[in-house]
Design an enzyme around this catalytic site. Sequence first.
Site, PDB file in Angstrom:
ATOM      1  N   ILE A 232     -27.127 -15.651 -22.858  1.00  0.00           N
ATOM      2  CA  ILE A 232     -28.139 -15.228 -23.662  1.00  0.00           C
ATOM      3  C   ILE A 232     -28.466 -16.349 -25.035  1.00  0.00           C
ATOM      4  O   ILE A 232     -29.564 -16.583 -25.514  1.00  0.00           O
ATOM      5  CB  ILE A 232     -28.026 -13.814 -24.170  1.00  0.00           C
ATOM      6  CG1 ILE A 232     -28.141 -12.810 -23.019  1.00  0.00           C
ATOM      7  CG2 ILE A 232     -29.019 -13.331 -25.269  1.00  0.00           C
ATOM      8  CD1 ILE A 232     -27.789 -11.365 -23.324  1.00  0.00           C
TER       9      ILE A 232
ATOM     10  N   ARG B 266     -15.743 -19.285 -28.910  1.00  0.00           N
ATOM     11  CA  ARG B 266     -14.435 -19.612 -29.289  1.00  0.00           C
ATOM     12  C   ARG B 266     -14.268 -21.128 -28.442  1.00  0.00           C
ATOM     13  O   ARG B 266     -13.309 -21.895 -28.864  1.00  0.00           O
ATOM     14  CB  ARG B 266     -13.540 -18.645 -28.622  1.00  0.00           C
ATOM     15  CG  ARG B 266     -13.349 -17.415 -29.417  1.00  0.00           C
ATOM     16  CD  ARG B 266     -12.814 -16.209 -28.563  1.00  0.00           C
ATOM     17  NE  ARG B 266     -13.646 -15.821 -27.442  1.00  0.00           N
ATOM     18  CZ  ARG B 266     -13.319 -15.519 -26.589  1.00  0.00           C
ATOM     19  NH1 ARG B 266     -12.188 -14.694 -26.714  1.00  0.00           N
ATOM     20  NH2 ARG B 266     -14.144 -15.115 -25.282  1.00  0.00           N
TER      21      ARG B 266
ATOM     22  N   ARG C 189     -24.179  -6.756 -30.001  1.00  0.00           N
ATOM     23  CA  ARG C 189     -23.960  -5.122 -30.151  1.00  0.00           C
ATOM     24  C   ARG C 189     -23.926  -5.050 -31.583  1.00  0.00           C
ATOM     25  O   ARG C 189     -23.475  -5.945 -32.518  1.00  0.00           O
ATOM     26  CB  ARG C 189     -22.511  -5.295 -29.635  1.00  0.00           C
ATOM     27  CG  ARG C 189     -22.385  -5.107 -28.100  1.00  0.00           C
ATOM     28  CD  ARG C 189     -22.868  -3.510 -27.596  1.00  0.00           C
ATOM     29  NE  ARG C 189     -22.682  -3.488 -26.325  1.00  0.00           N
ATOM     30  CZ  ARG C 189     -23.779  -3.535 -25.160  1.00  0.00           C
ATOM     31  NH1 ARG C 189     -24.906  -3.934 -25.798  1.00  0.00           N
ATOM     32  NH2 ARG C 189     -23.383  -3.466 -24.135  1.00  0.00           N
TER      33      ARG C 189
ATOM     34  N   HIS D 133     -32.930  -1.055 -29.405  1.00  0.00           N
ATOM     35  CA  HIS D 133     -32.105  -1.631 -28.389  1.00  0.00           C
ATOM     36  C   HIS D 133     -32.951  -1.648 -27.131  1.00  0.00           C
ATOM     37  O   HIS D 133     -32.909  -1.094 -25.970  1.00  0.00           O
ATOM     38  CB  HIS D 133     -30.887  -0.688 -27.795  1.00  0.00           C
ATOM     39  CG  HIS D 133     -29.824  -1.515 -27.316  1.00  0.00           C
ATOM     40  ND1 HIS D 133     -28.406  -1.140 -27.697  1.00  0.00           N
ATOM     41  CD2 HIS D 133     -30.150  -2.400 -26.523  1.00  0.00           C
ATOM     42  CE1 HIS D 133     -27.810  -1.805 -26.884  1.00  0.00           C
ATOM     43  NE2 HIS D 133     -28.432  -2.682 -26.163  1.00  0.00           N
TER      44      HIS D 133
ATOM     45  N   GLU E 140     -25.584   3.819 -32.595  1.00  0.00           N
ATOM     46  CA  GLU E 140     -26.898   4.011 -31.805  1.00  0.00           C
ATOM     47  C   GLU E 140     -26.979   5.589 -31.484  1.00  0.00           C
ATOM     48  O   GLU E 140     -25.771   6.103 -30.796  1.00  0.00           O
ATOM     49  CB  GLU E 140     -27.232   3.106 -30.832  1.00  0.00           C
ATOM     50  CG  GLU E 140     -27.373   1.584 -31.286  1.00  0.00           C
ATOM     51  CD  GLU E 140     -27.626   0.606 -30.416  1.00  0.00           C
ATOM     52  OE1 GLU E 140     -27.746   0.899 -28.985  1.00  0.00           O
ATOM     53  OE2 GLU E 140     -27.501  -0.474 -30.629  1.00  0.00           O
TER      54      GLU E 140
ATOM     55  N   GLY F 114     -23.365 -17.843 -25.067  1.00  0.00           N
ATOM     56  CA  GLY F 114     -23.072 -17.731 -23.659  1.00  0.00           C
ATOM     57  C   GLY F 114     -24.598 -17.731 -22.966  1.00  0.00           C
ATOM     58  O   GLY F 114     -25.301 -18.560 -23.453  1.00  0.00           O
TER      59      GLY F 114
ATOM     60  N   ILE G 242     -29.099  -9.351 -31.380  1.00  0.00           N
ATOM     61  CA  ILE G 242     -29.270  -8.755 -30.101  1.00  0.00           C
ATOM     62  C   ILE G 242     -28.162  -8.477 -29.257  1.00  0.00           C
ATOM     63  O   ILE G 242     -28.292  -8.154 -27.973  1.00  0.00           O
ATOM     64  CB  ILE G 242     -30.289  -9.495 -29.312  1.00  0.00           C
ATOM     65  CG1 ILE G 242     -30.049 -11.086 -29.535  1.00  0.00           C
ATOM     66  CG2 ILE G 242     -31.962  -9.428 -30.037  1.00  0.00           C
ATOM     67  CD1 ILE G 242     -29.170 -11.456 -28.278  1.00  0.00           C
TER      68      ILE G 242
HETATM   69  P1  NAP Z   1     -21.671 -13.905 -21.967  1.00  0.00           P
HETATM   70  O1  NAP Z   1     -22.480 -15.130 -21.030  1.00  0.00           O
HETATM   71  O2  NAP Z   1     -20.519 -13.690 -21.591  1.00  0.00           O
HETATM   72  O3  NAP Z   1     -21.555 -14.467 -23.372  1.00  0.00           O
HETATM   73  C1  NAP Z   1     -20.906 -14.074 -24.264  1.00  0.00           C
HETATM   74  C2  NAP Z   1     -20.357 -15.110 -25.360  1.00  0.00           C
HETATM   75  O4  NAP Z   1     -19.853 -14.444 -26.362  1.00  0.00           O
HETATM   76  C3  NAP Z   1     -19.577 -16.169 -24.547  1.00  0.00           C
HETATM   77  O5  NAP Z   1     -20.182 -17.388 -24.762  1.00  0.00           O
HETATM   78  C4  NAP Z   1     -18.409 -16.078 -25.415  1.00  0.00           C
HETATM   79  O6  NAP Z   1     -18.020 -17.560 -25.780  1.00  0.00           O
HETATM   80  C5  NAP Z   1     -18.778 -15.377 -26.661  1.00  0.00           C
HETATM   81  N1  NAP Z   1     -17.863 -14.908 -27.403  1.00  0.00           N
HETATM   82  C6  NAP Z   1     -16.834 -13.888 -27.179  1.00  0.00           C
HETATM   83  N2  NAP Z   1     -15.819 -13.746 -27.815  1.00  0.00           N
HETATM   84  C7  NAP Z   1     -16.203 -14.197 -28.956  1.00  0.00           C
HETATM   85  C8  NAP Z   1     -15.836 -14.488 -30.461  1.00  0.00           C
HETATM   86  N3  NAP Z   1     -14.554 -13.780 -30.672  1.00  0.00           N
HETATM   87  N4  NAP Z   1     -16.425 -15.251 -31.106  1.00  0.00           N
HETATM   88  C9  NAP Z   1     -17.791 -15.907 -30.831  1.00  0.00           C
HETATM   89  N5  NAP Z   1     -17.999 -15.724 -29.684  1.00  0.00           N
HETATM   90  C10 NAP Z   1     -17.537 -15.126 -28.526  1.00  0.00           C
HETATM   91  O7  NAP Z   1     -22.745 -12.803 -22.007  1.00  0.00           O
HETATM   92  P2  NAP Z   1     -24.056 -12.785 -22.258  1.00  0.00           P
HETATM   93  O8  NAP Z   1     -24.674 -12.367 -20.648  1.00  0.00           O
HETATM   94  O9  NAP Z   1     -24.795 -13.861 -22.966  1.00  0.00           O
HETATM   95  O10 NAP Z   1     -24.500 -11.344 -23.043  1.00  0.00           O
HETATM   96  C11 NAP Z   1     -23.991 -11.386 -24.393  1.00  0.00           C
HETATM   97  C12 NAP Z   1     -23.869  -9.786 -24.967  1.00  0.00           C
HETATM   98  O11 NAP Z   1     -25.358  -9.661 -25.251  1.00  0.00           O
HETATM   99  C13 NAP Z   1     -23.467  -8.834 -24.083  1.00  0.00           C
HETATM  100  O12 NAP Z   1     -21.900  -8.734 -24.178  1.00  0.00           O
HETATM  101  C14 NAP Z   1     -24.179  -7.832 -24.666  1.00  0.00           C
HETATM  102  O13 NAP Z   1     -23.299  -6.998 -25.370  1.00  0.00           O
HETATM  103  C15 NAP Z   1     -25.356  -8.296 -25.219  1.00  0.00           C
HETATM  104  N6  NAP Z   1     -26.478  -7.777 -24.580  1.00  0.00           N
HETATM  105  C16 NAP Z   1     -27.533  -7.052 -25.371  1.00  0.00           C
HETATM  106  C17 NAP Z   1     -28.511  -6.675 -24.935  1.00  0.00           C
HETATM  107  C18 NAP Z   1     -29.754  -5.739 -25.716  1.00  0.00           C
HETATM  108  O14 NAP Z   1     -30.576  -5.008 -24.949  1.00  0.00           O
HETATM  109  N7  NAP Z   1     -29.931  -6.047 -26.958  1.00  0.00           N
HETATM  110  C19 NAP Z   1     -28.957  -6.893 -23.482  1.00  0.00           C
HETATM  111  C20 NAP Z   1     -28.062  -7.536 -22.849  1.00  0.00           C
HETATM  112  C21 NAP Z   1     -26.825  -8.079 -23.518  1.00  0.00           C
HETATM  113  P3  NAP Z   1     -16.322 -17.863 -26.016  1.00  0.00           P
HETATM  114  O15 NAP Z   1     -15.767 -17.366 -24.746  1.00  0.00           O
HETATM  115  O16 NAP Z   1     -16.404 -19.334 -25.778  1.00  0.00           O
HETATM  116  O17 NAP Z   1     -16.026 -17.326 -27.000  1.00  0.00           O
END
Ligand code: NAP
Length: 317
Positions: free
Chosen positions: A157, A177, A234, A281, A263, A155, A232
């Site tokens: 990140i 996916r 969840r 985090h 957490e 996605g 990084i």
């Molecule tokens: P995003 O653009 O929505 O990307 C999420 C990705 O997850 C999508 O590309 C999706 O691809 C993939 N995904 C969903 N279900 C999946 C599955 N079953 N198997 C494999 N991939 C799957 O979100 P983002 O902005 O990159 O953020 C991603 C996540 O990072 C957030 O949801 C959050 O939990 C986490 N985060 C953590 C921090 C931190 O402080 N550590 C900060 C911000 C965010 P497909 O739909 O093609 O599967």
Amino acid sequence: MSKCTVLALAPLGPPEVQEQLDSEFECHLVGRDGALDHLIAQIGDRVSALVTTGGRGAEAEVIAALPQLRLIACYGVGVDAIDFAAAGKHGVEVTNTPDVLTDDVADLAVFLLGALHRRLVQGDAWVRAGEWARSGGIPLGRSLRGRRAGILGLGRIGEATARRLTAFGAEILYYSRHPRPASEWTYCESPAALAEHSDDLIVCCRGGDATRHLVDAHVLQALGPQGSLVNIARGSVVDEAALVAALHAGGIAGAALDVFENEPDVPDSLFGLDNVVLAPHIGSATLETRRAMGELVLENLRARRDGRSLVTPVPQG
Ligand code: NAP
């Protein structure tokens, strides 16, 4: 004109953003202004917006207790702790803070990987303890150059992390996916296949039920004794008990973690391992990004108040 009533389950990061929220809205902040139950009893019937964080989320009971609620504005991009079924049932929309945090979280993924492979945390402790002078250097680290980095969840990140690692000379593989045929990176058919072909598995997908324990004992076994894990995304995405077991048994080489299953509780059994880097985090925890996230929360609240389209709505379902 009376101000819209907002219930904030957690404060918005930098104090000036919370001050802005307090000045533009009638904001009641849990903790500062009273306990949640008390606030719901006092002002619950006129709350039109709820502010929460990715970690705090919003449970069905809270949503149901606020009859005028129309918006849940999440200060974070991960919305897996928000009960979408309850929000949908009560006609409540949800917004989050995408894009503005992508660079900082991707930076942290690379920093964690670098810290792990170059033994930065171990080296810091070594120097502070006087061991450099007493015993000499620490064991050799590993170069990022030439490693195969497997991005689990390409996605926003995930892609930003892949671009950074490309600049470090890593080869990029990924699993999501939905494959991206136009991308120059190598697609793998499953998380296990990605782990098998990667030196480093970097978890970047969203949290929630659909990805719970996507990285399990089988995937860790596929990563193997030379492989390392970075998370990084969840804590829920990784089976933490299986990870701890694999680290202790030498089933994988190391792990660098910003997120955990419960957490702020982190398994004690990780503390004695020097092939582990632990962060509390902090993916988006910079002043710049937290300000931008807070501003986006405010923009969504203003849009709802003024009858405009939401800036960053999260699609329901
Ligand atoms: P995003 O653009 O929505 O990307 C999420 C990705 O997850 C999508 O590309 C999706 O691809 C993939 N995904 C969903 N279900 C999946 C599955 N079953 N198997 C494999 N991939 C799957 O979100 P983002 O902005 O990159 O953020 C991603 C996540 O990072 C957030 O949801 C959050 O939990 C986490 N985060 C953590 C921090 C931190 O402080 N550590 C900060 C911000 C965010 P497909 O739909 O093609 O599967």
